[in-house]
Design a protein around this motif. Structure first.
Motif, PDB file in Angstrom:
ATOM      1  N   GLN A 147      -2.539   7.192   9.468  1.00  0.00           N
ATOM      2  CA  GLN A 147      -1.274   7.344   9.701  1.00  0.00           C
ATOM      3  C   GLN A 147      -0.225   6.335   9.693  1.00  0.00           C
ATOM      4  N   GLU A 148      -1.297   4.980  10.521  1.00  0.00           N
ATOM      5  CA  GLU A 148      -0.623   3.490  11.020  1.00  0.00           C
ATOM      6  C   GLU A 148      -0.133   3.223   9.615  1.00  0.00           C
ATOM      7  N   ARG A 149      -0.476   3.237   8.685  1.00  0.00           N
ATOM      8  CA  ARG A 149      -0.089   2.785   7.740  1.00  0.00           C
ATOM      9  C   ARG A 149       0.769   3.295   6.846  1.00  0.00           C
ATOM     10  N   ARG A 150       0.765   4.419   6.967  1.00  0.00           N
ATOM     11  CA  ARG A 150       1.611   5.815   6.805  1.00  0.00           C
ATOM     12  C   ARG A 150       3.257   5.471   6.940  1.00  0.00           C
ATOM     13  N   LEU A 151       3.492   5.520   8.246  1.00  0.00           N
ATOM     14  CA  LEU A 151       4.330   4.957   9.319  1.00  0.00           C
ATOM     15  C   LEU A 151       5.016   3.476   9.039  1.00  0.00           C
ATOM     16  N   ALA A 152       4.170   3.197   8.517  1.00  0.00           N
ATOM     17  CA  ALA A 152       4.250   1.524   9.206  1.00  0.00           C
ATOM     18  C   ALA A 152       4.750   1.816   7.245  1.00  0.00           C
ATOM     19  N   LEU A 153       4.656   1.988   6.358  1.00  0.00           N
ATOM     20  CA  LEU A 153       5.544   2.235   4.822  1.00  0.00           C
ATOM     21  C   LEU A 153       6.712   2.787   5.097  1.00  0.00           C
ATOM     22  N   ALA A 154       6.655   4.128   5.618  1.00  0.00           N
ATOM     23  CA  ALA A 154       8.232   4.606   5.451  1.00  0.00           C
ATOM     24  C   ALA A 154       9.043   3.858   6.424  1.00  0.00           C
ATOM     25  N   GLN A 155       8.426   2.903   7.534  1.00  0.00           N
ATOM     26  CA  GLN A 155       9.825   2.433   8.289  1.00  0.00           C
ATOM     27  C   GLN A 155      10.385   0.687   7.482  1.00  0.00           C
ATOM     28  N   ALA A 156       9.420   0.225   6.007  1.00  0.00           N
ATOM     29  CA  ALA A 156       9.305  -0.283   5.676  1.00  0.00           C
ATOM     30  C   ALA A 156      10.607   0.434   4.531  1.00  0.00           C
ATOM     31  N   GLU A 157      10.240   1.487   3.564  1.00  0.00           N
ATOM     32  CA  GLU A 157      10.695   2.168   3.008  1.00  0.00           C
ATOM     33  C   GLU A 157      12.295   2.495   3.248  1.00  0.00           C
ATOM     34  N   LEU A 158      12.367   3.249   5.041  1.00  0.00           N
ATOM     35  CA  LEU A 158      13.606   3.276   5.400  1.00  0.00           C
ATOM     36  C   LEU A 158      14.530   2.243   5.012  1.00  0.00           C
ATOM     37  N   ASP A 159      13.849   1.523   6.087  1.00  0.00           N
ATOM     38  CA  ASP A 159      14.996  -0.679   5.797  1.00  0.00           C
ATOM     39  C   ASP A 159      15.339  -0.469   4.285  1.00  0.00           C
TER      40      ASP A 159
END
Length: 199
Positions: A147-159
């Protein structure tokens, strides 16, 4: 019957869990005339998936051939499988003066921007970060580290939203679908025919 010219390639992208597939399904339900590219993949079909409808399922050798023969507009690797957009159907569609829609990940959207600068890039955003976290973690079936990896990736994608031409907020699926269809059929601002990138 006149069609808007030149036809435009539109790319829909956004973070995992934002609802890209749901919005595309709603577009198809409300506007069956909208054409959406079917990606090619090396992963195995899941139960219920139909070859040529959900994906074109190919082996690694065929995928390699597509890359070598300039048969893909873009491609990327996720979780050990490769995914790409077949170039010929998209080019044929645009050549007929009809719009084409791709639903792809950020990596692929960047490749399309490089190869086809005239393409319209649309970013599908969640109503809020909290809502995206709920969607990504609500399944409850993944380990905390995953989940942490998915959230970190989602944050990078949002950026990366600032790299896109338009941001559509997915706070209501029907509204987001209608907004996307409006973007597909709108004339391209300042687009000059014949100045596209050479393929």
């Amino acid at each position: 019957m006149a069609t808007p010219a030149p036809a435009r390639l539109t790319v829909l992208s956004g973070p995992s869990g934002v609802g890209k597939g749901t919005v595309i399904a709603e577009v198809r339900r409300r506007h069956p005339e909208v054409w959406v590219s079917v990606s090619v993949t090396t992963r195995r079909p899941r139960p219920g998936e139909v070859d040529g409808v959900h994906y074109h399922f190919v082996d690694d050798a065929e995928f390699d051939r597509l890359i070598e023969n300039d048969g893909l507009l873009e491609w990327a690797e996720y979780a050990g499988n490769r995914y790409g957009t077949p170039a010929t159907p998209v080019r044929m569609r645009l050549a007929r003066g009809l719009p084409a829609l791709l639903e792809i990940e950020l990596q692929g959207a960047r490749q399309v921007r490089t190869r086809s600068p005239e393409a319209q890039l649309v970013f599908l955003a969640p109503p809020s970060w909290a809502e995206l976290v709920n969607r990504l973690t609500g399944r409850g079936s993944e380990a905390p580290a995953v989940q942490e990896r998915r959230l970190a990736l989602a944050q990078a994608e949002l950026d990366a939203a600032g790299e896109f031409d338009v941001v559509v907020v997915n706070d209501d699926v029907a509204r987001a679908a209608d907004e996307l269809v409006g973007l597909l059929t709108a004339p391209a601002p300042g687009l000059h025919q014949g100045t596209g990138a050479h393929e």
